[in-house]
Scaffold this active site. Structure first.
Site, PDB file in Angstrom:
ATOM      1  N   GLU A  41     -21.907  -0.178   8.000  1.00 22.89           N
ATOM      2  CA  GLU A  41     -22.082   0.514   6.714  1.00 22.89           C
ATOM      3  C   GLU A  41     -23.550   0.836   6.432  1.00 22.89           C
ATOM      4  O   GLU A  41     -23.856   1.897   5.891  1.00 22.89           O
ATOM      5  CB  GLU A  41     -21.481  -0.342   5.588  1.00 22.89           C
ATOM      6  N   ASN A  45     -13.575  -0.012  -9.816  1.00 22.33           N
ATOM      7  CA  ASN A  45     -14.061  -1.394  -9.911  1.00 22.33           C
ATOM      8  C   ASN A  45     -15.581  -1.507  -9.727  1.00 22.33           C
ATOM      9  O   ASN A  45     -16.093  -2.556  -9.371  1.00 22.33           O
ATOM     10  CB  ASN A  45     -13.283  -2.294  -8.946  1.00 22.33           C
ATOM     11  N   PHE A  71      -3.490   4.268  -0.855  1.00 20.90           N
ATOM     12  CA  PHE A  71      -4.503   4.725  -1.821  1.00 20.90           C
ATOM     13  C   PHE A  71      -5.678   5.452  -1.164  1.00 20.90           C
ATOM     14  O   PHE A  71      -6.647   5.796  -1.834  1.00 20.90           O
ATOM     15  CB  PHE A  71      -5.007   3.544  -2.659  1.00 20.90           C
ATOM     16  N   LYS A  81     -20.544   2.517  -7.567  1.00 20.31           N
ATOM     17  CA  LYS A  81     -19.602   3.618  -7.354  1.00 20.31           C
ATOM     18  C   LYS A  81     -19.683   4.656  -8.483  1.00 20.31           C
ATOM     19  O   LYS A  81     -20.203   4.374  -9.576  1.00 20.31           O
ATOM     20  CB  LYS A  81     -18.179   3.051  -7.258  1.00 20.31           C
ATOM     21  N   TYR A  84     -14.581   4.777   4.662  1.00 26.85           N
ATOM     22  CA  TYR A  84     -13.392   3.953   4.427  1.00 26.85           C
ATOM     23  C   TYR A  84     -12.337   4.136   5.529  1.00 26.85           C
ATOM     24  O   TYR A  84     -11.149   3.894   5.275  1.00 26.85           O
ATOM     25  CB  TYR A  84     -12.788   4.280   3.062  1.00 26.85           C
ATOM     26  N   ARG A 134     -20.667 -10.344  -2.680  1.00 24.56           N
ATOM     27  CA  ARG A 134     -19.237 -10.268  -2.978  1.00 24.56           C
ATOM     28  C   ARG A 134     -18.858 -11.255  -4.092  1.00 24.56           C
ATOM     29  O   ARG A 134     -17.997 -10.955  -4.919  1.00 24.56           O
ATOM     30  CB  ARG A 134     -18.404 -10.471  -1.711  1.00 24.56           C
ATOM     31  N   HIS A 156     -19.247  -1.656  -4.507  1.00 30.48           N
ATOM     32  CA  HIS A 156     -18.793  -1.957  -3.146  1.00 30.48           C
ATOM     33  C   HIS A 156     -19.747  -2.962  -2.531  1.00 30.48           C
ATOM     34  O   HIS A 156     -20.952  -2.937  -2.808  1.00 30.48           O
ATOM     35  CB  HIS A 156     -18.805  -0.682  -2.282  1.00 30.48           C
ATOM     36  N   THR A 212     -11.427  -7.695  -5.839  1.00 28.14           N
ATOM     37  CA  THR A 212     -11.210  -6.238  -5.868  1.00 28.14           C
ATOM     38  C   THR A 212     -10.580  -5.780  -7.188  1.00 28.14           C
ATOM     39  O   THR A 212     -11.015  -4.788  -7.775  1.00 28.14           O
ATOM     40  CB  THR A 212     -10.283  -5.832  -4.691  1.00 28.14           C
TER      41      THR A 212
HETATM   42  P1  GDP Z   1     -13.183  -4.452  -1.640  1.00 28.38           P
HETATM   43  O1  GDP Z   1     -13.742  -4.890  -0.311  1.00 28.38           O
HETATM   44  O2  GDP Z   1     -13.086  -5.558  -2.644  1.00 28.38           O
HETATM   45  O3  GDP Z   1     -13.909  -3.232  -2.198  1.00 28.38           O
HETATM   46  O4  GDP Z   1     -11.655  -4.007  -1.411  1.00 28.38           O
HETATM   47  P2  GDP Z   1     -10.906  -3.184  -0.248  1.00 28.38           P
HETATM   48  O5  GDP Z   1     -11.797  -3.042   0.968  1.00 28.38           O
HETATM   49  O6  GDP Z   1      -9.578  -3.820  -0.053  1.00 28.38           O
HETATM   50  O7  GDP Z   1     -10.646  -1.759  -0.875  1.00 28.38           O
HETATM   51  C1  GDP Z   1     -11.662  -0.784  -0.931  1.00 28.38           C
HETATM   52  C2  GDP Z   1     -11.604  -0.093  -2.274  1.00 28.38           C
HETATM   53  O8  GDP Z   1     -10.370   0.615  -2.376  1.00 28.38           O
HETATM   54  C3  GDP Z   1     -11.597  -1.031  -3.487  1.00 28.38           C
HETATM   55  O9  GDP Z   1     -12.884  -1.485  -3.856  1.00 28.38           O
HETATM   56  C4  GDP Z   1     -10.965  -0.158  -4.542  1.00 28.38           C
HETATM   57  O10 GDP Z   1     -11.904   0.790  -5.099  1.00 28.38           O
HETATM   58  C5  GDP Z   1      -9.927   0.604  -3.734  1.00 28.38           C
HETATM   59  N1  GDP Z   1      -8.617  -0.060  -3.756  1.00 28.38           N
HETATM   60  C6  GDP Z   1      -8.258  -1.246  -3.193  1.00 28.38           C
HETATM   61  N2  GDP Z   1      -6.959  -1.537  -3.402  1.00 28.38           N
HETATM   62  C7  GDP Z   1      -6.469  -0.487  -4.114  1.00 28.38           C
HETATM   63  C8  GDP Z   1      -5.176  -0.166  -4.641  1.00 28.38           C
HETATM   64  O11 GDP Z   1      -4.208  -0.930  -4.502  1.00 28.38           O
HETATM   65  N3  GDP Z   1      -5.062   1.024  -5.328  1.00 28.38           N
HETATM   66  C9  GDP Z   1      -6.123   1.868  -5.495  1.00 28.38           C
HETATM   67  N4  GDP Z   1      -5.941   3.028  -6.176  1.00 28.38           N
HETATM   68  N5  GDP Z   1      -7.353   1.612  -5.014  1.00 28.38           N
HETATM   69  C10 GDP Z   1      -7.531   0.445  -4.338  1.00 28.38           C
END
Ligand code: GDP
Length: 139
Positions: free
Chosen positions: A128, A114, A59, A11, A51, A87, A117, A93
């Site tokens: 994707e 973080n 968010f 990212k 997304y 993963r 992805h 996350t």
């Molecule tokens: P991943 O599959 O582990 O990447 O997690 P998710 O699919 O739930 O979320 C996608 C991305 O959104 C994450 O990798 C973070 O960059 C962001 N994200 C997830 N949860 C939060 C949150 O609570 N706050 C914010 N600001 N970003 C979030």
């Protein structure tokens, strides 16, 4: 175990902090085969489409703005059990909750910033990968 492909992204936060080499080293050490790789600054619309499943989350706006701020590295990884394997290497996350030794634990700055992805299932991996790459790039 089946040979799978997954979409991985380094990212913009990680690219901007100079972590691309470190993350690619971990990908090589884990013996993924990189099928295709490119650097790309996503448009806001592309980030929103990518997304789309999160469009109702609070968010969403901040996430899609962040993902379109500057260049990311987008790639397709292949390995046995690639989706779960990548993963596991990324970690949870939220870096604060990620397991020791994972990318997000060691390099992540926050739940949003973080570093990486990874697709979370076979159907999302197919969507994707097709979002960023055409068939001729995937042979
Ligand atoms: P991943 O599959 O582990 O990447 O997690 P998710 O699919 O739930 O979320 C996608 C991305 O959104 C994450 O990798 C973070 O960059 C962001 N994200 C997830 N949860 C939060 C949150 O609570 N706050 C914010 N600001 N970003 C979030």
């Amino acid at each position: 175990m089946a040979i799978e492909r997954t979409l991985a992204i380094i990212k913009p936060d990680a690219v901007g902090r100079g972590l691309t080499g470190e993350i690619l080293s971990r990908i090589h050490a884990a013996k993924f085969h990189i099928i295709v790789i490119k650097t790309r600054r996503l448009t806001k619309k592309e980030a929103e489409g990518f997304y789309a499943v999160h469009r109702e989350r609070p968010f969403f706006e901040e996430l899609t703005a962040f993902m379109s701020t500057s260049k990311a590295v987008v790639m397709v990884l292949e390995a046995e059990n690639a989706i779960a394997k990548w993963r596991d290497i990324m970690g949870a996350t939220d870096p604060a909750k990620a397991a020791p030794g994972t990318i997000r634990k060691e390099l992540g700055a926050s739940i949003q910033y973080n570093c990486t992805h990874g697709s979370d299932a076979a159907d999302t991996a197919a969507f994707e990968i097709g979002y960023f790459f055409s068939g001729s790039e995937l042979v």
